[in-house]
Design a protein around this motif. Structure first.
Motif, PDB file in Angstrom:
ATOM      1  N   ARG A 164      34.256  63.310  44.371  1.00  0.00           N
ATOM      2  CA  ARG A 164      33.681  62.769  42.945  1.00  0.00           C
ATOM      3  C   ARG A 164      33.444  61.426  42.999  1.00  0.00           C
ATOM      4  O   ARG A 164      34.178  60.644  43.838  1.00  0.00           O
ATOM      5  CB  ARG A 164      34.711  62.996  41.811  1.00  0.00           C
ATOM      6  CG  ARG A 164      34.832  64.590  41.475  1.00  0.00           C
ATOM      7  CD  ARG A 164      36.054  64.961  40.525  1.00  0.00           C
ATOM      8  NE  ARG A 164      37.287  64.696  41.350  1.00  0.00           N
ATOM      9  CZ  ARG A 164      38.376  64.117  40.455  1.00  0.00           C
ATOM     10  NH1 ARG A 164      38.170  63.446  39.331  1.00  0.00           N
ATOM     11  NH2 ARG A 164      39.406  63.968  41.165  1.00  0.00           N
ATOM     12  N   PRO A 165      32.527  61.035  42.238  1.00  0.00           N
ATOM     13  CA  PRO A 165      32.284  59.482  42.072  1.00  0.00           C
ATOM     14  C   PRO A 165      33.219  58.652  41.581  1.00  0.00           C
ATOM     15  O   PRO A 165      34.254  59.059  41.051  1.00  0.00           O
ATOM     16  CB  PRO A 165      31.041  59.364  41.438  1.00  0.00           C
ATOM     17  CG  PRO A 165      30.943  60.514  40.563  1.00  0.00           C
ATOM     18  CD  PRO A 165      31.691  61.772  41.097  1.00  0.00           C
ATOM     19  N   GLY A 166      33.231  57.216  42.037  1.00  0.00           N
ATOM     20  CA  GLY A 166      34.337  56.380  41.587  1.00  0.00           C
ATOM     21  C   GLY A 166      34.010  55.049  42.424  1.00  0.00           C
ATOM     22  O   GLY A 166      33.233  54.950  43.138  1.00  0.00           O
ATOM     23  N   PRO A 167      34.919  54.030  42.180  1.00  0.00           N
ATOM     24  CA  PRO A 167      34.917  52.807  42.926  1.00  0.00           C
ATOM     25  C   PRO A 167      35.066  52.958  44.377  1.00  0.00           C
ATOM     26  O   PRO A 167      35.667  53.824  44.884  1.00  0.00           O
ATOM     27  CB  PRO A 167      36.108  51.882  42.306  1.00  0.00           C
ATOM     28  CG  PRO A 167      36.953  52.828  41.355  1.00  0.00           C
ATOM     29  CD  PRO A 167      36.212  54.236  41.670  1.00  0.00           C
ATOM     30  N   VAL A 168      34.709  51.932  45.054  1.00  0.00           N
ATOM     31  CA  VAL A 168      34.654  51.828  46.539  1.00  0.00           C
ATOM     32  C   VAL A 168      35.888  50.637  46.934  1.00  0.00           C
ATOM     33  O   VAL A 168      35.854  49.560  46.646  1.00  0.00           O
ATOM     34  CB  VAL A 168      33.432  51.233  47.337  1.00  0.00           C
ATOM     35  CG1 VAL A 168      33.922  50.997  48.851  1.00  0.00           C
ATOM     36  CG2 VAL A 168      32.618  52.285  46.910  1.00  0.00           C
ATOM     37  N   VAL A 169      36.924  50.978  47.427  1.00  0.00           N
ATOM     38  CA  VAL A 169      37.873  50.073  47.809  1.00  0.00           C
ATOM     39  C   VAL A 169      37.976  50.183  49.387  1.00  0.00           C
ATOM     40  O   VAL A 169      38.204  51.021  50.045  1.00  0.00           O
ATOM     41  CB  VAL A 169      39.443  50.854  47.148  1.00  0.00           C
ATOM     42  CG1 VAL A 169      40.733  49.748  47.676  1.00  0.00           C
ATOM     43  CG2 VAL A 169      39.420  50.801  45.560  1.00  0.00           C
ATOM     44  N   THR A 170      38.135  48.701  49.364  1.00  0.00           N
ATOM     45  CA  THR A 170      38.056  48.448  51.266  1.00  0.00           C
ATOM     46  C   THR A 170      39.586  47.691  51.607  1.00  0.00           C
ATOM     47  O   THR A 170      40.007  46.773  50.689  1.00  0.00           O
ATOM     48  CB  THR A 170      37.105  47.479  51.635  1.00  0.00           C
ATOM     49  OG1 THR A 170      35.950  48.248  51.163  1.00  0.00           O
ATOM     50  CG2 THR A 170      37.139  47.452  52.938  1.00  0.00           C
ATOM     51  N   VAL A 171      40.273  48.296  52.703  1.00  0.00           N
ATOM     52  CA  VAL A 171      41.508  47.790  52.944  1.00  0.00           C
ATOM     53  C   VAL A 171      41.437  47.324  54.187  1.00  0.00           C
ATOM     54  O   VAL A 171      41.074  48.070  55.262  1.00  0.00           O
ATOM     55  CB  VAL A 171      42.848  48.699  52.984  1.00  0.00           C
ATOM     56  CG1 VAL A 171      43.880  48.278  53.051  1.00  0.00           C
ATOM     57  CG2 VAL A 171      42.803  49.443  51.400  1.00  0.00           C
ATOM     58  N   THR A 172      41.679  46.000  54.396  1.00  0.00           N
ATOM     59  CA  THR A 172      41.681  45.255  55.784  1.00  0.00           C
ATOM     60  C   THR A 172      42.765  44.822  56.281  1.00  0.00           C
ATOM     61  O   THR A 172      43.712  44.366  55.504  1.00  0.00           O
ATOM     62  CB  THR A 172      40.647  44.174  55.833  1.00  0.00           C
ATOM     63  OG1 THR A 172      40.998  43.326  54.769  1.00  0.00           O
ATOM     64  CG2 THR A 172      39.185  44.764  55.217  1.00  0.00           C
ATOM     65  N   GLY A 173      43.204  44.652  57.641  1.00  0.00           N
ATOM     66  CA  GLY A 173      44.264  44.256  58.207  1.00  0.00           C
ATOM     67  C   GLY A 173      43.899  43.366  59.526  1.00  0.00           C
ATOM     68  O   GLY A 173      42.700  43.496  60.037  1.00  0.00           O
ATOM     69  N   ALA A 174      44.855  42.581  60.047  1.00  0.00           N
ATOM     70  CA  ALA A 174      44.597  41.745  61.135  1.00  0.00           C
ATOM     71  C   ALA A 174      43.487  40.958  61.303  1.00  0.00           C
ATOM     72  O   ALA A 174      42.646  40.734  62.155  1.00  0.00           O
ATOM     73  CB  ALA A 174      44.863  42.549  62.426  1.00  0.00           C
ATOM     74  N   VAL A 175      43.104  40.315  60.092  1.00  0.00           N
ATOM     75  CA  VAL A 175      41.814  39.200  60.073  1.00  0.00           C
ATOM     76  C   VAL A 175      42.610  38.239  60.866  1.00  0.00           C
ATOM     77  O   VAL A 175      41.941  37.410  61.698  1.00  0.00           O
ATOM     78  CB  VAL A 175      41.527  38.894  58.611  1.00  0.00           C
ATOM     79  CG1 VAL A 175      42.410  38.040  58.153  1.00  0.00           C
ATOM     80  CG2 VAL A 175      40.142  37.936  58.803  1.00  0.00           C
TER      81      VAL A 175
END
Ligand SMILES: [Zn+2]
Length: 520
Positions: A164-175
């Motif tokens: 279903r549609p909804g927000p886009v959440v991005t999780v990032t590590g080890a920058v």
């Protein structure tokens, strides 16, 4: 030698992702007194932070007086019931900043996102020239440098695109390549036990899109280094430039492909080498969506800060993306508690935004802060810290002792300049004068709340740290009986007997066995 190396690191990497402004510059000037009667050196620390305390108190008093005169018994009991239900906030943020946050939040436009309307149905998700169907999980590899020759530094990305549609959440590590809490937490989120049918992140039950990027700095990760091979800090190069230096080009690639098309960003970090952080969230609370996601993460301590120039978070926030930095644990070490808290934080965010089913867990109280104090060593040598990250300390508590093995019999105590929480603590004992050994979050209000959630060692019990890891699945185990008997009366008897007849060194075999076990 080692001491000076650590010192230069300490100066360069004073804070990790960002360093919240000190409540008052140079408030914690320590003067060193040399005791004449004994060989002990004592460091007494003066705290001059009186201004803030005096401005805050009168307002509370007048408020409580007014309440008492106007309320009847019935009303007050109702109020008490309501107070029990609401989450208590211990606000350490100065009055002017609080007013600014309130003003900017009230100004924030409530934009209705028609693309999140569930009646409209989910569309394909696009990322890095690839398309993702609704209700699917897909893993891709994105090159961070567009070259034909040489290293492209591919990074893996897992996309869970909801049905279903909804927000886009991005999780990032080890920058920062040596900060492994992020990659660990991201990997746990990608486990089948989390993403499979009926599991917490099942894309078929998800609204919106979760993108998990465990390693933003692959060369740093491989070489156990915070930096990129050109010596630059990736998290100071955003938004980057495709014609700039190497790290800046990578920043540009990440920015254009992963950041500008996300609604929310969760960037997972931990303290730089030689220190460890208590799990905490950092966000610009005057930015409405960042404020929202910071609270949604569900932790007790939120530091209100913009972040230094060039950080992914600061640039994302300026772009209108709700962004937070999570800090927990230390570089190049494993920290189960911080990994677990990070995973719970991401789940809390997804639940709060109604992207996955269930109610988010909330902390018993929130500690909002916009200032902190670095406690520094005033002598050199080796420090023995008496506190840990998350320890609650009173003013003038001895938090550590510096000794110098080359000058036996002498020591210097380090005192806490104020009462509060140690949110970051040294783990490397080598110090020189000026090395930060503790990062103190002074607490002037809500002390009772904090004290009510301390463990037996006076450490704050962080929300989510006591729970079972959500990625561990209990399987029903089928037991199969094998009938027989142990040759030589014991399990390993035959194994240990007569090595020489095969021409094998038993020690060498044992070492090999142990080695292969470590690999698993
Ligand atoms: Zn970092």
């Amino acid at each position: 030698m080692l001491g000076s190396r650590f010192d230069s690191n300490g100066c360069l990497l004073m804070s990790d992702e960002d360093k919240p402004k000190a409540t008052k510059k140079n408030t914690a000037k320590s003067s060193t007194k040399k005791a004449t009667s004994s060989s002990t050196i004592t460091n007494s620390t003066k705290a001059e932070n009186v201004k803030e305390k005096t401005t805050e108190k009168p307002k509370n008093k007048t408020k409580s007086k007014k309440k008492k005169t106007n309320s009847t018994k019935k009303k007050s009991s109702k109020k008490q019931q309501a107070a029990k239900k609401t989450l208590k906030v211990s606000n350490q943020i100065p009055k002017e900043r609080r007013a600014k946050i309130k003003k900017s939040l009230s100004k924030a436009k409530q934009v209705k996102r028609t693309d999140w309307d569930r009646a409209a149905g989910a569309k394909q998700h696009r990322l890095a020239n690839k398309r993702f169907k609704p209700g699917t999980i897909r893993r891709i590899s994105m090159p961070l440098l567009d070259v034909t020759l040489g290293e492209t530094w591919n990074t893996p990305i897992t996309v869970l695109h909801g049905a279903r549609p909804g927000p886009v959440v991005t999780v990032t590590g080890a920058v920062h390549g040596d900060e492994l809490v992020g990659p660990l937490a991201c990997s746990m989120l990608c486990q089948e036990s989390m993403t499979g049918p009926g599991r917490p992140l099942d894309p078929n039950a998800m609204a919106g899109t979760l993108r998990i990027v465990p390693i933003l700095n692959p060369p740093g990760y491989r070489s156990h280094s915070r930096y990129f091979p050109d010596g630059r800090d990736l998290n100071r190069q955003f938004p980057g430039s495709h014609t700039g230096n190497t790290t800046s080009r990578v920043a540009d690639k990440i920015w254009e492909n992963l950041i500008i098309n996300t609604d929310y960003l969760i960037d997972l970090h931990c303290a730089a080498k030689g220190r460890t952080n208590m799990p905490q969230v950092r966000a610009n609370l005057a930015h409405s969506d960042s404020n929202k996601i910071a609270r949604a993460f569900g932790l007790e301590v939120i530091l209100d800060s913009q972040g230094p120039r060039g950080t992914m978070r600061r640039n994302a926030t300026e772009e209108g993306i709700g962004a937070l930095t999570y800090e927990g644990g230390g570089a190049s070490i494993t920290d189960h508690e911080s990994v677990k808290v990070a995973v719970y934080g991401v789940i809390n965010v997804l639940k709060t935004f109604k992207m996955i089913p269930g109610y988010p867990s909330r902390p018993r109280f929130r500690l909002l802060a916009s200032g902190s104090t670095w406690i520094r060593a005033e002598e050199g040598g080796l420090v023995d810290m008496f506190v840990q990250s998350g320890s609650y300390v009173e003013k003038n508590d001895v938090i550590g002792r510096i000794v110098d093995p080359q000058k036996p019999g002498l020591s210097a105590d380090i005192l806490s300049p104020e009462k509060g929480l140690i949110i970051c603590c040294a783990t490397n004992p080598f110090v020189t004068a000026g090395t930060p050994v503790g990062h103190l979050l002074p607490i002037t209000r809500g002390i009772k709340l904090v004290k009510s959630q301390l463990d037996d060692h006076n450490r704050l019990i962080v929300s989510g740290s006591m729970e079972e890891p959500p990625w561990r699945e209990e399987f029903e185990v089928d037991e199969i009986s094998i009938v027989g008997e142990w040759v030589g009366d014991d399990v390993d008897s035959e194994w240990q007997r007569g090595w020489n007849q095969y021409g094998v060194d038993p020690d060498a075999v044992t070492a090999e066995e142990e080695g292969s076990e470590e690999e698993q």
